[in-house]
Scaffold this motif. Sequence first.
Motif, short mmCIF file in Angstrom:
data_model
loop_
_atom_site.label_atom_id
_atom_site.label_comp_id
_atom_site.label_asym_id
_atom_site.label_seq_id
_atom_site.Cartn_x
_atom_site.Cartn_y
_atom_site.Cartn_z
N VAL A 11 -12.50 -65.35 67.72
CA VAL A 11 -11.06 -66.14 67.52
C VAL A 11 -11.48 -67.12 66.19
O VAL A 11 -12.28 -67.92 66.48
CB VAL A 11 -10.34 -66.83 68.24
CG1 VAL A 11 -9.22 -67.60 68.08
CG2 VAL A 11 -9.96 -65.82 69.65
N ARG A 12 -10.97 -66.81 65.22
CA ARG A 12 -10.74 -67.83 63.96
C ARG A 12 -9.60 -68.10 63.69
O ARG A 12 -8.57 -67.41 63.37
CB ARG A 12 -11.48 -66.84 62.77
CG ARG A 12 -11.64 -67.84 61.78
CD ARG A 12 -12.27 -67.30 60.27
NE ARG A 12 -13.64 -66.86 60.70
CZ ARG A 12 -14.28 -65.94 60.08
NH1 ARG A 12 -13.66 -65.22 59.05
NH2 ARG A 12 -15.59 -65.68 60.02
N ALA A 13 -9.43 -69.74 63.48
CA ALA A 13 -8.13 -70.18 63.07
C ALA A 13 -7.15 -69.84 63.87
O ALA A 13 -5.99 -69.64 63.74
CB ALA A 13 -7.79 -69.83 61.60
N GLY A 14 -7.28 -69.85 65.33
CA GLY A 14 -6.36 -69.23 66.21
C GLY A 14 -5.85 -67.99 66.18
O GLY A 14 -4.96 -67.61 67.09
N GLN A 15 -6.42 -67.07 65.30
CA GLN A 15 -6.10 -65.47 65.42
C GLN A 15 -7.17 -64.64 65.89
O GLN A 15 -8.60 -65.01 65.70
CB GLN A 15 -5.68 -65.25 63.93
CG GLN A 15 -4.67 -65.92 63.39
CD GLN A 15 -3.29 -65.51 64.23
OE1 GLN A 15 -3.08 -64.38 64.51
NE2 GLN A 15 -2.51 -66.29 64.27
N LEU A 16 -6.89 -63.63 66.73
CA LEU A 16 -8.05 -62.85 67.02
C LEU A 16 -8.65 -62.10 65.76
O LEU A 16 -7.90 -61.52 64.89
CB LEU A 16 -7.17 -61.68 68.13
CG LEU A 16 -8.18 -60.64 68.39
CD1 LEU A 16 -9.30 -61.18 69.43
CD2 LEU A 16 -7.57 -59.48 69.28
N TYR A 17 -9.76 -62.32 65.96
CA TYR A 17 -10.73 -61.68 64.59
C TYR A 17 -11.42 -60.43 64.84
O TYR A 17 -11.29 -59.58 64.09
CB TYR A 17 -11.50 -62.77 64.24
CG TYR A 17 -12.48 -62.46 63.12
CD1 TYR A 17 -11.94 -62.28 61.69
CD2 TYR A 17 -13.88 -62.14 63.13
CE1 TYR A 17 -12.48 -62.15 60.53
CE2 TYR A 17 -14.76 -62.14 61.98
CZ TYR A 17 -14.25 -61.87 60.99
OH TYR A 17 -14.77 -61.33 59.74
N ASN A 18 -11.85 -60.33 66.30
CA ASN A 18 -12.64 -59.27 66.57
C ASN A 18 -12.74 -59.16 68.25
O ASN A 18 -12.72 -60.05 68.62
CB ASN A 18 -14.09 -59.47 66.22
CG ASN A 18 -14.79 -57.92 66.34
OD1 ASN A 18 -14.21 -56.80 66.44
ND2 ASN A 18 -16.05 -58.07 65.91
N ARG A 19 -12.85 -57.91 68.70
CA ARG A 19 -12.77 -57.77 69.97
C ARG A 19 -13.96 -56.83 70.43
O ARG A 19 -13.85 -55.43 69.72
CB ARG A 19 -11.38 -57.21 70.72
CG ARG A 19 -11.61 -56.95 72.29
CD ARG A 19 -10.11 -56.91 72.90
NE ARG A 19 -9.44 -58.08 73.01
CZ ARG A 19 -8.25 -58.05 73.21
NH1 ARG A 19 -7.28 -57.25 73.05
NH2 ARG A 19 -7.63 -59.24 73.22
N MET A 20 -14.83 -57.01 71.27
CA MET A 20 -15.89 -55.95 71.43
C MET A 20 -15.87 -55.92 73.04
O MET A 20 -15.42 -56.90 73.69
CB MET A 20 -17.31 -56.55 71.09
CG MET A 20 -17.40 -56.95 69.59
SD MET A 20 -17.50 -55.30 68.63
CE MET A 20 -18.87 -54.89 68.97
#
Length: 56
Positions: A11-20
């Motif tokens: 999570v970056r800046a409250g937003q999902l950035y990547n999911r592994m």
Amino acid sequence: MTETMWKCDQVRAGQLYNRMMFDTREEAVKFAQRMQQMEPDQMFSIEAIEARQVWN
């Protein structure tokens, strides 16, 4: 394949950035540690989920 998988969300800046997805918790933790060194502004959460929630 195991019945439990491990989801690692970046999570970056409250937003999902990547999911592994990982087969073991150790793999997920190692990934998060490596990424944290390269991208210290990201937050990581690791959560166990049932494999059937990923694939039908």
